[in-house]
Design a protein around this motif. Sequence first.
Motif, PDB file in Angstrom:
ATOM      1  N   LEU A 236       0.812  -1.216   0.000  1.00  0.00           N
ATOM      2  CA  LEU A 236       0.000   0.000   0.000  1.00  0.00           C
ATOM      3  C   LEU A 236       0.849   1.272   0.000  1.00  0.00           C
ATOM      4  CD1 LEU A 236      -2.678  -1.124   2.604  1.00  0.00           C
ATOM      5  CD2 LEU A 236      -2.903  -1.100   0.108  1.00  0.00           C
ATOM      6  N   TYR A 237       1.980   1.226   0.678  1.00  0.00           N
ATOM      7  CA  TYR A 237       2.834   2.401   0.808  1.00  0.00           C
ATOM      8  C   TYR A 237       4.264   2.031   0.424  1.00  0.00           C
ATOM      9  CZ  TYR A 237      -1.117   4.114   3.493  1.00  0.00           C
ATOM     10  OH  TYR A 237      -2.372   4.488   3.883  1.00  0.00           O
ATOM     11  N   PRO A 238       4.976   2.951  -0.182  1.00  0.00           N
ATOM     12  CA  PRO A 238       6.354   2.632  -0.579  1.00  0.00           C
ATOM     13  C   PRO A 238       7.266   2.467   0.653  1.00  0.00           C
ATOM     14  CG  PRO A 238       5.831   4.943  -1.045  1.00  0.00           C
ATOM     15  CD  PRO A 238       4.568   4.294  -0.580  1.00  0.00           C
ATOM     16  N   ILE A 239       8.059   1.438   0.603  1.00  0.00           N
ATOM     17  CA  ILE A 239       9.029   1.146   1.665  1.00  0.00           C
ATOM     18  C   ILE A 239      10.416   1.230   1.029  1.00  0.00           C
ATOM     19  CG2 ILE A 239       9.898  -0.615   3.257  1.00  0.00           C
ATOM     20  CD1 ILE A 239       7.127  -1.748   3.457  1.00  0.00           C
ATOM     21  N   PRO A 240      11.379   1.888   1.676  1.00  0.00           N
ATOM     22  CA  PRO A 240      12.742   1.936   1.130  1.00  0.00           C
ATOM     23  C   PRO A 240      13.288   0.521   0.900  1.00  0.00           C
ATOM     24  CG  PRO A 240      12.520   3.450   2.971  1.00  0.00           C
ATOM     25  CD  PRO A 240      11.253   2.654   2.915  1.00  0.00           C
ATOM     26  N   ARG A 241      14.089   0.392  -0.135  1.00  0.00           N
ATOM     27  CA  ARG A 241      14.622  -0.914  -0.548  1.00  0.00           C
ATOM     28  C   ARG A 241      15.308  -1.658   0.605  1.00  0.00           C
ATOM     29  NH1 ARG A 241      16.612  -3.726  -5.173  1.00  0.00           N
ATOM     30  NH2 ARG A 241      18.617  -4.693  -4.800  1.00  0.00           N
ATOM     31  N   GLU A 242      16.162  -0.977   1.349  1.00  0.00           N
ATOM     32  CA  GLU A 242      16.892  -1.636   2.443  1.00  0.00           C
ATOM     33  C   GLU A 242      15.938  -2.132   3.530  1.00  0.00           C
ATOM     34  OE1 GLU A 242      20.082  -2.684   2.665  1.00  0.00           O
ATOM     35  OE2 GLU A 242      20.074  -2.039   0.574  1.00  0.00           O
ATOM     36  N   ASP A 243      14.923  -1.342   3.842  1.00  0.00           N
ATOM     37  CA  ASP A 243      13.943  -1.764   4.852  1.00  0.00           C
ATOM     38  C   ASP A 243      13.145  -2.970   4.360  1.00  0.00           C
ATOM     39  OD1 ASP A 243      14.792   0.248   6.524  1.00  0.00           O
ATOM     40  OD2 ASP A 243      13.190   1.640   5.946  1.00  0.00           O
ATOM     41  N   LEU A 244      12.835  -2.973   3.074  1.00  0.00           N
ATOM     42  CA  LEU A 244      12.107  -4.090   2.488  1.00  0.00           C
ATOM     43  C   LEU A 244      12.953  -5.368   2.538  1.00  0.00           C
ATOM     44  CD1 LEU A 244       9.428  -4.750   1.059  1.00  0.00           C
ATOM     45  CD2 LEU A 244      10.580  -4.282  -1.104  1.00  0.00           C
ATOM     46  N   ILE A 245      14.221  -5.224   2.227  1.00  0.00           N
ATOM     47  CA  ILE A 245      15.140  -6.372   2.291  1.00  0.00           C
ATOM     48  C   ILE A 245      15.225  -6.888   3.723  1.00  0.00           C
ATOM     49  CG2 ILE A 245      17.578  -7.034   2.101  1.00  0.00           C
ATOM     50  CD1 ILE A 245      17.712  -5.236  -0.411  1.00  0.00           C
TER      51      ILE A 245
END
Length: 182
Positions: A11-20
């Motif tokens: 639903l909301y964009p998450i920074p790449r590093e946080d997603l990893i």
Amino acid sequence: DYELCEEWGHLYPIPREDLINLHREHLLHLLETGNMEKALQLLQRIEDPGICLAISEQALDQHPNLAASHFLADYLTAHFYANLTTARRNEIQALYMGSKVLLTLPELSRVNYYHLSSRPLLMLEQLLMNMKVDWVSLAVQMLHQLLAVQETGFTVEDIDNLLSKYAGKALNFPFALKEKRS
């Protein structure tokens, strides 16, 4: 909670590093609890192969339990073989082979050799030094099967040389000759 975070990420964009980090922790949680099927489903849901590779490698580098290490090494080899450097490929394949050898050992003894899981030849040598000949036999059979289909940093000849070295030491008896007296 992990699944809720994953839904939130849609639903909301998450920074790449946080997603990893989120997916890596979720993956490790699933693997530590022995839920390999859900772990595989999680990896298949990740659309970006770069993120999937990063998650898998980072999870493997955290040295999870034996089953998790085996799963991750197998997954990385099967899905990202071409994306890995030769050194990293050999490292992951050695870990895969070492974990496979560990799985042939009695369950209660695995903990004694787990620290050698990324160095199968050293594990084999340790088994020889500990006089675990039956276990060595199983380990050698497993390594021969794996080396027949995989390329890694060592060969069947290296295994044979190690076995020959210890066989020679086993037959080396220091003794003093006694002179015959007449």
